[in-house]
Motif scaffolding. Structure first.
Motif, PDB file in Angstrom:
ATOM      1  N   UNK A 130       8.256   8.482 -49.780  1.00 43.58           N
ATOM      2  CA  UNK A 130       9.512   8.022 -49.174  1.00 43.58           C
ATOM      3  C   UNK A 130      10.332   9.215 -48.694  1.00 43.58           C
ATOM      4  N   UNK A 131      10.340  10.304 -49.491  1.00 43.13           N
ATOM      5  CA  UNK A 131      11.060  11.506 -49.084  1.00 43.13           C
ATOM      6  C   UNK A 131      10.438  12.100 -47.824  1.00 43.13           C
ATOM      7  N   UNK A 132       9.106  12.078 -47.752  1.00 44.49           N
ATOM      8  CA  UNK A 132       8.415  12.606 -46.564  1.00 44.49           C
ATOM      9  C   UNK A 132       8.749  11.762 -45.335  1.00 44.49           C
ATOM     10  N   UNK A 133       8.847  10.433 -45.490  1.00 45.58           N
ATOM     11  CA  UNK A 133       9.214   9.558 -44.361  1.00 45.58           C
ATOM     12  C   UNK A 133      10.637   9.852 -43.893  1.00 45.58           C
ATOM     13  N   UNK A 134      11.535  10.114 -44.831  1.00 44.00           N
ATOM     14  CA  UNK A 134      12.911  10.451 -44.478  1.00 44.00           C
ATOM     15  C   UNK A 134      12.931  11.739 -43.657  1.00 44.00           C
TER      16      UNK A 134
END
Length: 188
Positions: free
Chosen positions: A56-60
């Motif tokens: 999720x952090x990578x998608x952000x």
């Protein structure tokens, strides 16, 4: 144990400017610009977390044009460190127990020596005390004098004169409060 991952900087998208990405990311995360700039220098921005949260952090980051990669954290090294810490704690505890055992055995030896000395000394110390105890019993009581001597009567004149003086002063004080003008001659 679940394996933890950390999101690391991998690069920027072709149409993304580094300064724009840094300011957008800093405002979105409410982080200091220096911390975000450190992320662009391969310093961690996020704490280690599970794989889902790391994705999720990578998608952000991807939404701001920042390419990132997931770096697995080696949990076995932390387990080795904890084993080393446990071994060190066990060794420390063993040294402490050995020191306590030595102290205890030393105290026991000292106590035994004191008991030996105590058994030797009472024979010498008790002889003078028995002599002293016998001396007071051998003294003759001086019963030659009369036990009922008459009490001397004291003169109470001094006591009566002090009481009379206090009463006189109280009367003068009472008159000075009742009639303040009566003793005005003393003020002048």
């Amino acid at each position: 144990m679940s394996e933890n991952y950390r999101v690391m900087f991998a690069g920027l998208a072709n149409d993304t400017q580094p300064s724009d990405a840094q300011t957008k990311l800093a405002t979105k995360l409410n982080a200091s610009p220096s911390k975000v700039a450190a992320f662009f220098e391969n310093k961690p921005l996020f704490a280690p977390c599970s794989k889902d949260k790391a994705l999720k952090q990578a998608k952000l980051l991807a939404s701001f044009g920042i390419k990132s990669k997931l770096q697995p954290l080696n949990t076995s090294s932390s387990a080795d460190n904890s084993n080393n810490n446990d071994d060190a704690a066990l060794q420390r505890d063993e040294r402490i127990f050995n020191a306590l055992d030595y102290i205890t055995s030393s105290l026991i030896r000292i106590e035994e020596k004191l008991d030996d000395l105590e058994q030797r000394l009472p024979t010498v110390a008790e002889q003078p005390s028995t002599i002293d105890e016998d001396d007071w019993q051998n003294d003759d009581l001086l019963l030659d004098e009369e036990l009922n001597t008459p009490l001397k009567k004291r003169s109470n004149a001094l006591l009566y004169s002090l009481i009379a003086m206090v009463v006189l002063l109280l009367i003068v004080l009472g008159l000075s409060f009742a009639f303040p003008d009566l003793f005005s001659f003393l003020d002048s």
